[in-house]
Design an enzyme around this catalytic site. Structure first.
Site, PDB file in Angstrom:
ATOM      1  CE1 TYR A 144      -8.885  -3.639   1.176  1.00  0.00           C
ATOM      2  CE2 TYR A 144      -8.243  -1.452   0.464  1.00  0.00           C
ATOM      3  CZ  TYR A 144      -7.937  -2.659   1.063  1.00  0.00           C
ATOM      4  OH  TYR A 144      -6.662  -2.888   1.561  1.00  0.00           O
ATOM      5  CE  LYS A 198      -3.543  -2.518   2.625  1.00  0.00           C
ATOM      6  NZ  LYS A 198      -4.393  -2.518   3.842  1.00  0.00           N
ATOM      7  CG  ASN A 241      -3.074  -2.794   7.264  1.00  0.00           C
ATOM      8  OD1 ASN A 241      -3.043  -2.257   6.157  1.00  0.00           O
ATOM      9  ND2 ASN A 241      -4.029  -3.625   7.629  1.00  0.00           N
ATOM     10  CG  HIS A 259      -4.759  -6.435  -0.261  1.00  0.00           C
ATOM     11  ND1 HIS A 259      -5.945  -6.632   0.399  1.00  0.00           N
ATOM     12  CD2 HIS A 259      -4.827  -7.212  -1.380  1.00  0.00           C
ATOM     13  CE1 HIS A 259      -6.697  -7.479  -0.297  1.00  0.00           C
ATOM     14  NE2 HIS A 259      -6.039  -7.845  -1.387  1.00  0.00           N
ATOM     15  CD  GLU A 286      -8.355  -9.151  -3.564  1.00  0.00           C
ATOM     16  OE1 GLU A 286      -9.177  -8.849  -2.667  1.00  0.00           O
ATOM     17  OE2 GLU A 286      -7.222  -9.609  -3.296  1.00  0.00           O
TER      18      GLU A 286
HETATM   19  P1  ATP Z   1      -6.334  -6.367   3.443  1.00  0.00           P
HETATM   20  O1  ATP Z   1      -7.632  -6.691   2.765  1.00  0.00           O
HETATM   21  O2  ATP Z   1      -5.873  -4.937   3.202  1.00  0.00           O
HETATM   22  O3  ATP Z   1      -5.271  -7.387   3.151  1.00  0.00           O
HETATM   23  P2  ATP Z   1      -7.237  -7.603   5.839  1.00  0.00           P
HETATM   24  O4  ATP Z   1      -7.780  -8.645   4.915  1.00  0.00           O
HETATM   25  O5  ATP Z   1      -6.277  -8.035   6.891  1.00  0.00           O
HETATM   26  O6  ATP Z   1      -6.524  -6.447   5.012  1.00  0.00           O
HETATM   27  P3  ATP Z   1      -9.843  -6.396   5.913  1.00  0.00           P
HETATM   28  O7  ATP Z   1     -10.851  -6.738   6.924  1.00  0.00           O
HETATM   29  O8  ATP Z   1      -9.994  -6.918   4.522  1.00  0.00           O
HETATM   30  O9  ATP Z   1      -8.402  -6.813   6.514  1.00  0.00           O
HETATM   31  O10 ATP Z   1      -9.714  -4.816   5.880  1.00  0.00           O
HETATM   32  C1  ATP Z   1      -9.152  -4.170   4.773  1.00  0.00           C
HETATM   33  C2  ATP Z   1      -8.330  -2.998   5.253  1.00  0.00           C
HETATM   34  O11 ATP Z   1      -9.183  -2.053   5.867  1.00  0.00           O
HETATM   35  C3  ATP Z   1      -7.305  -3.330   6.324  1.00  0.00           C
HETATM   36  O12 ATP Z   1      -6.094  -3.809   5.795  1.00  0.00           O
HETATM   37  C4  ATP Z   1      -7.115  -1.988   6.992  1.00  0.00           C
HETATM   38  O13 ATP Z   1      -6.187  -1.174   6.273  1.00  0.00           O
HETATM   39  C5  ATP Z   1      -8.489  -1.361   6.885  1.00  0.00           C
HETATM   40  N1  ATP Z   1      -9.209  -1.546   8.145  1.00  0.00           N
HETATM   41  C6  ATP Z   1      -9.728  -2.695   8.639  1.00  0.00           C
HETATM   42  N2  ATP Z   1     -10.314  -2.484   9.823  1.00  0.00           N
HETATM   43  C7  ATP Z   1     -10.148  -1.157  10.086  1.00  0.00           C
HETATM   44  C8  ATP Z   1     -10.530  -0.302  11.133  1.00  0.00           C
HETATM   45  N3  ATP Z   1     -11.205  -0.768  12.199  1.00  0.00           N
HETATM   46  N4  ATP Z   1     -10.196   1.011  11.066  1.00  0.00           N
HETATM   47  C9  ATP Z   1      -9.524   1.499  10.002  1.00  0.00           C
HETATM   48  N5  ATP Z   1      -9.139   0.746   8.956  1.00  0.00           N
HETATM   49  C10 ATP Z   1      -9.449  -0.558   8.997  1.00  0.00           C
HETATM   50 MG    MG Z   2      -8.964  -8.176   3.257  1.00  0.00          MG
END
Ligand code: ATP
Ligand code: MG
Length: 137
Positions: free
Chosen positions: A49, A9, A112, A115, A126
């Site tokens: 997303y 990211k 974080n 992805h 994706e």
């Molecule tokens: P990613 O899809 O980015 O790999 P993930 O699968 O671990 O991450 P998801 O639940 O898909 O987590 O959430 C997508 C992204 O949304 C997270 O990587 C994070 O950057 C953001 N996100 C998730 N929860 C929160 C939150 N509570 N507050 C802010 N941002 C969040």
């Molecule tokens: Mg995810």
């Protein structure tokens, strides 16, 4: 062979973490089959997303993903979807184990770093969203 979509990211690219992250996937033994640096539009980030569109952080998340260069990649190997997520660590870097990418390199959930696709269907979708078939070697 199994493939997954991995993206560094904008925070990870801006912090200079590309080589560190690519190195971890390479050393594990996965094969890089596609890679490119792109600045996604906000609409593209919303497509990526789409599953999260009801969440309160959706708008900020899509603004962030489209705020700068993203390193989009496809990695291949046995079990790469699930194990790739293990290398990445838990969504919230406060809860990611040390030794994982987010655990070692991140602090807050909104930044974080990386992805990874969360299952075979999302991996397929994706990869198709981010890459043309001819970009995969
Ligand atoms: P990613 O899809 O980015 O790999 P993930 O699968 O671990 O991450 P998801 O639940 O898909 O987590 O959430 C997508 C992204 O949304 C997270 O990587 C994070 O950057 C953001 N996100 C998730 N929860 C929160 C939150 N509570 N507050 C802010 N941002 C969040
Ligand atoms: Mg995810």
């Amino acid at each position: 062979m199994e493939r997954t979509f991995i993206a560094i990211k904008p925070d990870g690219v801006q912090r200079g973490l590309i080589s560190e992250i690519v190195n971890r996937f390479e050393r594990k033994g996965y094969k890089l089959v596609a890679i490119k640096l792109i600045v996604p539009s906000k609409g593209f980030a919303e497509k990526h997303y789409h599953d999260l569109k009801e969440r309160p952080f959706f708008n900020g998340l899509c603004d962030f993903l489209s705020s700068g260069p993203v390193l989009a990649m496809v990695w291949e190997g046995e079990g790469v979807i699930k194990y790739g997520r293990k290398l990445i660590g838990a969504t919230d870097p406060q809860k990611s184990e040390p030794g994982t990418i987010r655990g070692d390199l991140g602090v807050v959930v909104g930044r974080n770093i990386i992805h990874g696709s969360d299952g075979p269907e999302t991996a397929k979708d994706e990869i198709a969203l981010w890459f043309e078939p001819k970009e995969l070697v």
